[in-house]
Design an enzyme around this catalytic site. Sequence first.
Site, short mmCIF file in Angstrom:
data_model
loop_
_atom_site.label_atom_id
_atom_site.label_comp_id
_atom_site.label_asym_id
_atom_site.label_seq_id
_atom_site.Cartn_x
_atom_site.Cartn_y
_atom_site.Cartn_z
N SER A 147 0.84 -1.20 0.00
CA SER A 147 0.00 0.00 0.00
C SER A 147 0.87 1.25 0.00
O SER A 147 2.07 1.18 0.31
CB SER A 147 -0.86 -0.01 1.27
OG SER A 147 -1.35 1.28 1.59
N TYR A 160 -3.46 -0.06 10.00
CA TYR A 160 -3.28 -0.45 8.59
C TYR A 160 -1.87 -0.12 8.12
O TYR A 160 -1.20 -0.94 7.48
CB TYR A 160 -4.32 0.30 7.76
CG TYR A 160 -4.38 -0.03 6.30
CD1 TYR A 160 -3.75 0.78 5.37
CD2 TYR A 160 -5.08 -1.14 5.84
CE1 TYR A 160 -3.82 0.50 4.01
CE2 TYR A 160 -5.16 -1.42 4.48
CZ TYR A 160 -4.54 -0.59 3.58
OH TYR A 160 -4.61 -0.87 2.23
P1 NAP Z 1 -11.08 -5.08 0.14
O1 NAP Z 1 -12.42 -4.87 0.66
O2 NAP Z 1 -9.97 -4.73 1.05
O3 NAP Z 1 -10.97 -6.64 -0.35
C1 NAP Z 1 -10.36 -7.52 0.46
C2 NAP Z 1 -11.02 -8.87 0.30
O4 NAP Z 1 -10.47 -9.73 1.30
C3 NAP Z 1 -12.54 -8.84 0.53
O5 NAP Z 1 -13.19 -9.76 -0.30
C4 NAP Z 1 -12.63 -9.25 1.98
O6 NAP Z 1 -13.85 -9.81 2.35
C5 NAP Z 1 -11.54 -10.29 2.04
N1 NAP Z 1 -11.13 -10.60 3.43
C6 NAP Z 1 -11.09 -9.75 4.48
N2 NAP Z 1 -10.73 -10.41 5.58
C7 NAP Z 1 -10.54 -11.71 5.21
C8 NAP Z 1 -10.16 -12.91 5.92
N3 NAP Z 1 -9.90 -12.90 7.23
N4 NAP Z 1 -10.07 -14.07 5.22
C9 NAP Z 1 -10.35 -14.09 3.90
N5 NAP Z 1 -10.71 -13.00 3.16
C10 NAP Z 1 -10.80 -11.83 3.84
O7 NAP Z 1 -10.92 -4.32 -1.20
P2 NAP Z 1 -9.67 -3.98 -2.13
O8 NAP Z 1 -9.64 -2.51 -2.19
O9 NAP Z 1 -9.85 -4.83 -3.32
O10 NAP Z 1 -8.30 -4.40 -1.38
C11 NAP Z 1 -7.61 -5.57 -1.71
C12 NAP Z 1 -6.21 -5.44 -1.13
O11 NAP Z 1 -5.58 -4.30 -1.67
C13 NAP Z 1 -6.20 -5.24 0.39
O12 NAP Z 1 -5.08 -5.90 0.94
C14 NAP Z 1 -6.02 -3.72 0.53
O13 NAP Z 1 -5.42 -3.38 1.76
C15 NAP Z 1 -5.10 -3.45 -0.62
N6 NAP Z 1 -5.06 -2.09 -1.13
C16 NAP Z 1 -6.20 -1.48 -1.54
C17 NAP Z 1 -6.10 -0.19 -2.10
C18 NAP Z 1 -7.28 0.57 -2.59
O14 NAP Z 1 -7.14 1.77 -2.85
N7 NAP Z 1 -8.44 -0.06 -2.73
C19 NAP Z 1 -4.85 0.43 -2.21
C20 NAP Z 1 -3.72 -0.23 -1.74
C21 NAP Z 1 -3.83 -1.50 -1.21
P3 NAP Z 1 -14.95 -8.83 3.00
O15 NAP Z 1 -15.65 -8.19 1.85
O16 NAP Z 1 -15.84 -9.72 3.84
O17 NAP Z 1 -14.21 -7.82 3.86
C1 GCO Z 2 -6.87 5.20 3.20
C2 GCO Z 2 -7.02 4.28 2.03
C3 GCO Z 2 -5.67 3.75 1.63
C4 GCO Z 2 -5.81 2.78 0.50
C5 GCO Z 2 -4.48 2.24 0.09
C6 GCO Z 2 -3.55 3.31 -0.39
O1 GCO Z 2 -7.75 5.20 4.06
O2 GCO Z 2 -5.86 5.92 3.21
O3 GCO Z 2 -7.89 3.22 2.33
O4 GCO Z 2 -5.08 3.12 2.73
O5 GCO Z 2 -6.62 1.70 0.86
O6 GCO Z 2 -3.92 1.43 1.07
O7 GCO Z 2 -2.43 2.66 -0.94
#
Ligand code: NAP
Ligand code: GCO
Length: 261
Positions: A147, A160
């Site tokens: 992230s 986080y």
């Molecule tokens: P998300 O809602 O974080 O998706 C995560 C998925 O993992 C969801 O399907 C969630 O299910 C599932 N999950 C949560 N806890 C779990 C557990 N204990 N066992 C199995 N599955 C579990 O949406 P996302 O934005 O696609 O994020 C995916 C990854 O990218 C995460 O690691 C997040 O931190 C990272 N990330 C996201 C962003 C962004 O801007 N979106 C940026 C940087 C990094 P539930 O729906 O039940 O929670």
């Molecule tokens: C926040 C956002 C970010 C993104 C991502 C950025 O609250 O700042 O959720 O943390 O999820 O991790 O890279």
Amino acid sequence: MPASSLYDLTGRIALITGGSYGIGYAIASALAAHGARVAFNDISRELVDKGLAAYREAGIDALGYVCDVTDESAVRGLVSQIERDAGTIGVLVNNAGIIKRVPMIEMEASDFRKVIDVDLTAPFIVAKAVLPGMIASGGGKIINICSMMSELGRETVSAYAAAKGGLKMLTRNIASEYGQYNIQCNGIGPGYIETPQTAPLREPGHPFNRFIISKTPAARWGTTDDLAGPAVFLASRASDFVNGHILYVDGGILAYIGKQP
Ligand code: NAP
Ligand code: GCO
């Protein structure tokens, strides 16, 4: 070697955790488009069924499993089941994650621990479960979804950021410990991506929306499609000498001081 075969994932079994929707679904779809057989898990039957329907709609014959990635026994069972159903896991994407946006002095320690458990301890658990099979089969790829918070802090995301900073160093340590077995462990650090997880930050008029646009040279939020190419690269032979690297897919946020107001 023809350029196209560098990215050919035919014959690879890829596990994407939390792959029902969002970033996990997009990465799994990209790996499948390059020949991988994809397996994913999620925390509930409802989510897994939703994911299976979406993969089917996209013409992808995915394997879906209910598994809480924080439960080591369940994860060992998941890996064994995938090995029986499809074969040895050659690509792991540690994608499952949660976030709790709470000012630190208001955050319960139990909530802090929960975020650490899902976002840091679980990638350890799942990587530990797939490494023996990768070693026995001559190599593998582990991709940890990091992230911006692997590098930067901001208000309300102490748990986080601590988890994602730790995940960066876990990535480097797996690379260090298992590189000798032809296993490459790298990270993808998405910037701000349009998914349900960031939906609260993109509500109409939310100041964070304008803020992120001003901090991103690309002047836009990322989409899950922006992560497809980087994921295929890190899952393929094209990255066989890339190890312990966090590939930031952020539109330039980490390079930019931000637009003058
Ligand atoms: P998300 O809602 O974080 O998706 C995560 C998925 O993992 C969801 O399907 C969630 O299910 C599932 N999950 C949560 N806890 C779990 C557990 N204990 N066992 C199995 N599955 C579990 O949406 P996302 O934005 O696609 O994020 C995916 C990854 O990218 C995460 O690691 C997040 O931190 C990272 N990330 C996201 C962003 C962004 O801007 N979106 C940026 C940087 C990094 P539930 O729906 O039940 O929670
Ligand atoms: C926040 C956002 C970010 C993104 C991502 C950025 O609250 O700042 O959720 O943390 O999820 O991790 O890279």
